[in-house]
Scaffold this motif. Structure first.
Motif, mmCIF file in Angstrom:
data_model
loop_
_atom_site.group_PDB
_atom_site.id
_atom_site.type_symbol
_atom_site.label_atom_id
_atom_site.label_comp_id
_atom_site.label_asym_id
_atom_site.label_seq_id
_atom_site.Cartn_x
_atom_site.Cartn_y
_atom_site.Cartn_z
ATOM 1 N N ARG A 190 -6.322 7.087 4.018
ATOM 2 C CA ARG A 190 -7.715 7.348 4.337
ATOM 3 C C ARG A 190 -8.256 6.101 4.489
ATOM 4 N N THR A 191 -8.176 5.565 3.123
ATOM 5 C CA THR A 191 -8.876 4.521 3.432
ATOM 6 C C THR A 191 -9.470 2.688 3.864
ATOM 7 N N VAL A 192 -8.238 2.968 4.750
ATOM 8 C CA VAL A 192 -7.965 1.966 5.369
ATOM 9 C C VAL A 192 -8.617 2.597 6.669
ATOM 10 N N PHE A 193 -8.464 3.838 7.377
ATOM 11 C CA PHE A 193 -9.103 4.745 8.037
ATOM 12 C C PHE A 193 -10.253 4.386 7.822
ATOM 13 N N ILE A 194 -10.891 5.668 6.949
ATOM 14 C CA ILE A 194 -12.288 4.594 6.587
ATOM 15 C C ILE A 194 -12.897 3.754 6.847
ATOM 16 N N GLU A 195 -12.233 2.849 6.620
ATOM 17 C CA GLU A 195 -13.079 1.269 6.559
ATOM 18 C C GLU A 195 -12.554 0.403 8.236
ATOM 19 N N ALA A 196 -11.370 1.385 8.744
ATOM 20 C CA ALA A 196 -11.435 0.814 10.227
ATOM 21 C C ALA A 196 -12.940 1.426 11.282
ATOM 22 N N MET A 197 -13.726 2.694 10.772
ATOM 23 C CA MET A 197 -13.731 3.386 11.673
ATOM 24 C C MET A 197 -15.557 3.308 11.181
ATOM 25 N N HIS A 198 -15.737 2.628 9.787
ATOM 26 C CA HIS A 198 -16.707 2.016 9.975
ATOM 27 C C HIS A 198 -17.085 0.905 9.807
ATOM 28 N N LYS A 199 -16.477 0.111 10.861
ATOM 29 C CA LYS A 199 -16.391 -1.210 10.773
ATOM 30 C C LYS A 199 -16.484 -0.594 12.490
ATOM 31 N N TRP A 200 -15.493 0.443 13.295
ATOM 32 C CA TRP A 200 -16.178 0.831 14.502
ATOM 33 C C TRP A 200 -17.779 1.344 15.186
ATOM 34 N N LEU B 141 0.811 -1.178 -0.311
ATOM 35 C CA LEU B 141 0.103 -0.436 -0.080
ATOM 36 C C LEU B 141 0.985 1.184 0.299
ATOM 37 N N GLN B 142 0.519 2.103 -0.734
ATOM 38 C CA GLN B 142 0.992 3.626 -1.013
ATOM 39 C C GLN B 142 0.401 4.757 0.462
ATOM 40 N N LYS B 143 1.256 5.611 0.752
ATOM 41 C CA LYS B 143 0.910 6.290 2.136
ATOM 42 C C LYS B 143 0.108 6.858 1.343
ATOM 43 N N HIS B 144 -0.709 7.368 0.687
ATOM 44 C CA HIS B 144 -2.115 8.388 0.498
ATOM 45 C C HIS B 144 -3.117 7.201 0.657
ATOM 46 N N GLN B 145 -3.217 5.815 0.995
ATOM 47 C CA GLN B 145 -4.281 4.875 0.991
ATOM 48 C C GLN B 145 -4.228 5.010 2.056
#
Length: 232
Positions: A116-126, A110-114
């Motif tokens: 955000r995608t990982v974080f939003i996925e984690a937030m939605h799961k929470w 994964l690249q650094k700019h990705q």
């Protein structure tokens, strides 16, 4: 007409194991908060500071040049940020620490700019989970305590009330004022700058609330401060 100023802390120390403290840049940002407030002759007659170290540090630095004693502020952990490290770990345990995040990105190409995608996925799961075995605080618990903290400020505001807090609580309050679903707070949260100021007008006679200013950060438009703008 009274006013509540929700002030986001300066940049946290993202490269340290102890995230909850200001970075050198964050300290510079905190000092800059005083200037736009002084330019508008705004000083607080009452204060609330969240319970995190970066909230207190920001308040101390921002108010030091305003001759306002931050020690007289009300401390309210209801204005604390959600535990982003625990939320990320709920998606993958490796995401709990900065070093683990680096390893996760390397292993998953994964690249650094990705991030955000990982974080939003984690937030939605929470936000969809009520499993307190995974998270120390559920989404519902977080939103409830922020609502309670905001209502507490509404009860005591007389003229100008400053709240030193984080992006998550600010975004949740703004979503409420705009009539948005609570879950949409991340759309706001992602665009808040460090040391940004959000102003809410309170009609003490009618109780009507209005969002006067969101994420004000014109201090960073000045050429000498443009390199101090940050979002995380």
């Amino acid at each position: 007409m009274a006013a509540i100023y929700l002030i986001r802390h300066g940049q946290a120390n993202t490269k340290s194991a102890d995230y909850d403290m200001l970075s050198d840049l964050g300290k510079e940002q905190a000092k800059l908060i005083a200037q736009p407030l002084a330019d508008k002759c705004i000083s607080p007659d009452s204060l609330t500071i969240g319970g995190m170290k970066r909230h207190q540090q920001t308040a101390d630095l921002a108010l030091s040049s305003c001759q306002v004693d931050a020690d007289k502020a009300l401390k309210d952990i209801g204005w604390n940020e959600y535990d982003h490290q625990a939320i990320l770990a709920g998606l993958d345990e490796r995401l709990r620490t900065p070093e683990g995040i680096r390893q996760y990105f390397i292993e998953n190409n994964l690249q650094k700019h990705q991030f955000r995608t990982v974080f939003i996925e984690a937030m939605h799961k929470w936000m969809k989970s009520n499993n307190c075995e995974i998270y120390p605080e559920s989404w519902q618990e977080f939103s409830n305590r922020v609502e309670k903290a905001f209502d507490s400020v509404l009860d005591k505001v007389e003229q100008n009330h400053f709240v030193f807090t984080s992006g998550g609580p600010i975004s949740l309050v703004v979503a409420r004022l705009l009539g948005l679903d609570k879950e949409q707070f991340m759309t706001i949260n992602w665009n808040l700058v460090n040391a940004g100021i959000t102003k809410i007008l309170v009609n003490k006679q009618t109780g009507q609330l209005s969002l006067s200013c969101l994420n004000e950060h014109t201090i960073f438009d000045k050429e000498e401060h443009r390199n101090k703008l940050s979002y995380t």
